[in-house]
Scaffold this motif. Structure first.
Motif, short mmCIF file in Angstrom:
data_model
loop_
_atom_site.label_atom_id
_atom_site.label_comp_id
_atom_site.label_asym_id
_atom_site.label_seq_id
_atom_site.Cartn_x
_atom_site.Cartn_y
_atom_site.Cartn_z
N MET A 298 0.83 -1.18 0.00
CA MET A 298 0.00 0.00 0.00
C MET A 298 0.88 1.25 0.00
SD MET A 298 -2.60 1.85 2.71
CE MET A 298 -3.73 0.55 2.93
N LEU A 299 0.42 2.26 -0.68
CA LEU A 299 1.06 3.56 -0.68
C LEU A 299 0.20 4.48 0.19
CD1 LEU A 299 3.29 5.42 -1.92
CD2 LEU A 299 1.57 6.03 -3.67
N THR A 300 0.79 5.01 1.25
CA THR A 300 0.08 5.94 2.13
C THR A 300 0.67 7.33 1.93
OG1 THR A 300 -0.27 4.19 3.75
CG2 THR A 300 -0.58 6.46 4.51
N VAL A 301 -0.16 8.24 1.45
CA VAL A 301 0.27 9.59 1.12
C VAL A 301 -0.22 10.54 2.20
CG1 VAL A 301 0.13 11.47 -0.57
CG2 VAL A 301 0.17 9.09 -1.35
N TRP A 302 0.71 11.31 2.75
CA TRP A 302 0.40 12.32 3.77
C TRP A 302 0.44 13.68 3.11
CZ3 TRP A 302 -0.99 10.68 8.53
CH2 TRP A 302 -0.70 9.35 8.84
N ALA B 79 -9.64 -0.76 -2.88
CA ALA B 79 -8.90 -2.03 -2.79
C ALA B 79 -7.78 -1.96 -1.75
CB ALA B 79 -8.31 -2.40 -4.15
N GLY B 80 -7.55 -0.79 -1.16
CA GLY B 80 -6.51 -0.65 -0.14
C GLY B 80 -5.10 -0.56 -0.70
N ARG B 81 -4.96 -0.18 -1.97
CA ARG B 81 -3.63 -0.04 -2.57
C ARG B 81 -3.03 1.34 -2.35
NH1 ARG B 81 -5.76 -1.79 -7.67
NH2 ARG B 81 -4.68 0.01 -8.50
N VAL B 82 -3.89 2.31 -2.04
CA VAL B 82 -3.43 3.67 -1.77
C VAL B 82 -4.36 4.30 -0.74
CG1 VAL B 82 -4.72 4.74 -3.68
CG2 VAL B 82 -2.67 5.87 -2.81
N GLU B 83 -3.77 5.13 0.10
CA GLU B 83 -4.53 5.83 1.12
C GLU B 83 -3.99 7.25 1.20
OE1 GLU B 83 -5.65 5.30 5.84
OE2 GLU B 83 -3.91 4.23 5.04
N PHE B 84 -4.89 8.20 1.36
CA PHE B 84 -4.52 9.61 1.49
C PHE B 84 -4.91 10.06 2.90
CE2 PHE B 84 -5.29 8.92 -3.02
CZ PHE B 84 -4.13 9.43 -3.57
N ARG B 85 -3.93 10.63 3.63
CA ARG B 85 -4.17 11.02 5.01
C ARG B 85 -3.76 12.46 5.26
NH1 ARG B 85 -2.78 5.79 8.57
NH2 ARG B 85 -3.78 7.10 10.13
#
Length: 122
Positions: free
Chosen positions: A1-5, A30-36
């Motif tokens: 997963m890629l989590t972008v802050w 799909a949980g492959r990327v998340e933006f926070r």
């Protein structure tokens, strides 16, 4: 997963991430990327030595291998997984262009950060 802050208090940053989130809706589901939003978790990347101000200045992300990505490298990683934008990752992320891409991103980020500070967006 890629989590972008990113910083939702920056109108340019927020609009850009909203656009990418819409383009990546299936990857988000799909949980492959998340933006926070870093403003809700200001110490989230402190283990990497990244301060709240660092993240307000430039995008930061953690990739699937747990590595910290900063600035243009985050944009390239997001383009790589965005439908129809892989060519941007190829063009701006190749070994010859990447140093120039980083330089251009950093200068733009510095200007945007200064503009946000002048306008009290912290």
């Amino acid at each position: 997963m890629l989590t972008v802050w990113y910083n939702t208090r920056c109108p340019v940053c927020d609009a850009g991430i909203r656009r990418q989130r819409r383009r990546l809706i299936e990857a988000v589901k799909a949980g492959r990327v998340e933006f926070r939003d870093i403003n809700f978790e200001p110490a989230a990347l402190s283990a990497f030595g990244a301060s709240l101000e660092d993240i307000r200045r430039r995008l930061h992300a953690i990739d699937a291998e747990g590595r910290l990505l900063v600035g243009a490298d985050v944009a390239i990683a997001v383009w790589r997984i965005t439908p129809g934008e892989g060519w941007l990752a190829t063009l701006f992320g190749n070994p010859i262009a990447r140093p120039l891409t980083r330089l251009a991103y950093d200068r733009f980020a510095d200007l945007l950060y200064a503009w946000n500070r002048r306008n009290g967006r912290w």
